[in-house]
Design a protein around this motif. Structure first.
Motif, short mmCIF file in Angstrom:
data_model
loop_
_atom_site.label_atom_id
_atom_site.label_comp_id
_atom_site.label_asym_id
_atom_site.label_seq_id
_atom_site.Cartn_x
_atom_site.Cartn_y
_atom_site.Cartn_z
N GLN A 101 58.26 47.36 56.55
CA GLN A 101 57.52 47.17 57.59
C GLN A 101 56.83 45.52 58.09
OE1 GLN A 101 55.24 50.14 58.86
NE2 GLN A 101 54.32 48.97 60.30
N TYR A 104 59.18 42.50 57.70
CA TYR A 104 59.80 42.85 59.59
C TYR A 104 58.51 42.08 60.70
CZ TYR A 104 63.48 45.63 56.87
OH TYR A 104 64.01 46.41 56.89
N GLU A 105 57.49 42.33 60.36
CA GLU A 105 56.32 42.55 61.38
C GLU A 105 55.90 40.78 61.52
OE1 GLU A 105 52.66 44.69 59.93
OE2 GLU A 105 53.99 46.46 61.46
N LEU A 121 62.47 47.36 62.60
CA LEU A 121 61.52 48.33 62.52
C LEU A 121 61.22 49.21 62.72
CD1 LEU A 121 58.98 45.36 63.66
CD2 LEU A 121 58.50 46.14 61.90
N ASN A 124 62.98 51.29 60.53
CA ASN A 124 61.32 51.48 59.18
C ASN A 124 60.96 52.22 59.10
OD1 ASN A 124 58.49 50.44 58.04
ND2 ASN A 124 60.18 49.86 56.71
N LEU A 125 60.31 52.81 60.42
CA LEU A 125 59.36 53.54 60.95
C LEU A 125 59.67 54.97 61.19
CD1 LEU A 125 57.55 51.19 63.36
CD2 LEU A 125 56.08 51.96 61.69
#
Length: 198
Positions: A101, A104-105, A121, A124-125
């Motif tokens: 995460q 990606y952020e 994202l 992933n979440l």
């Protein structure tokens, strides 16, 4: 010819990689870095090692070399984003969802218009069970690139996970109208139908 020429070993490493002789490719590319620590294509050597380690399933070394390639600060923002996404994927493969995460952020901070970052994202979440945020990122991906089947699939999976089976079914059917040859979509719809009939 000088056997200690890093450019020669770089070329040899590339050839070994192309012929999938990864052990020799790694040795050749490592030799480049030993001979010339400030090699003019150091970032390329490091990222190539990252890709090779990923191919050989040495995920930890792959992540390390990709991270080091970014630290050389010679890549364009677009290339950095590509590598950060790859790092995120590798972290996911290792089950390190929070590290993925973060990667990606970081990539999103470099390119807010790249819909694939929003997809990653979102997925992933979803894997973390943070479904509301996952849906928000899927919606942003959809805004950036409408009708993308991967985004639609992610939205269907999120809906399925939260028990919104009717919406998930509607999305799966919409996807299958656009691509009826994908086993993934058919299997996902079959799993949804099974869940509904339990």
């Amino acid at each position: 010819e000088n056997i200690m020429d890093p450019q020669l070993w770089y070329g040899i490493g590339i050839l070994y990689e192309k012929f999938e002789s990864y052990e020799h490719a790694i040795s050749s590319l490592m030799a480049v870095l030993k001979m010339s620590p400030n090699f003019y294509q150091k970032s390329e050597v490091l990222s190539r090692l990252g890709y090779i380690f990923a191919k050989t399933n040495d995920l930890s070394n792959s992540i390390t070399y990709f991270q080091n390639s970014i630290l050389t600060n010679t890549f364009t923002p677009k290339r950095k984003v590509e590598i950060l996404i790859k790092i995120g994927i590798l972290h996911e493969e290792k089950g390190e969802l929070l590290a993925a995460q973060k990667s990606y952020e970081t990539s999103l901070s470099l390119d807010e218009d790249n819909f694939t970052i929003y997809q990653h994202l979102s997925w992933n979440l979803y894997l973390q069970g943070v479904n509301h945020q996952a849906m928000d990122f899927a919606t942003k991906a959809e805004e950036k690139c409408p009708e993308n089947l991967d985004t639609m699939y992610i939205k269907a999976r999120i809906n399925q996970q939260v028990g919104n089976h009717q919406e998930a079914s509607r999305i799966y059917h919409s996807i299958l109208q656009k691509n009826s040859n994908s086993a993934l979509y058919w299997c996902s719809l079959a799993v949804l139908n099974y869940e509904q009939n339990e």
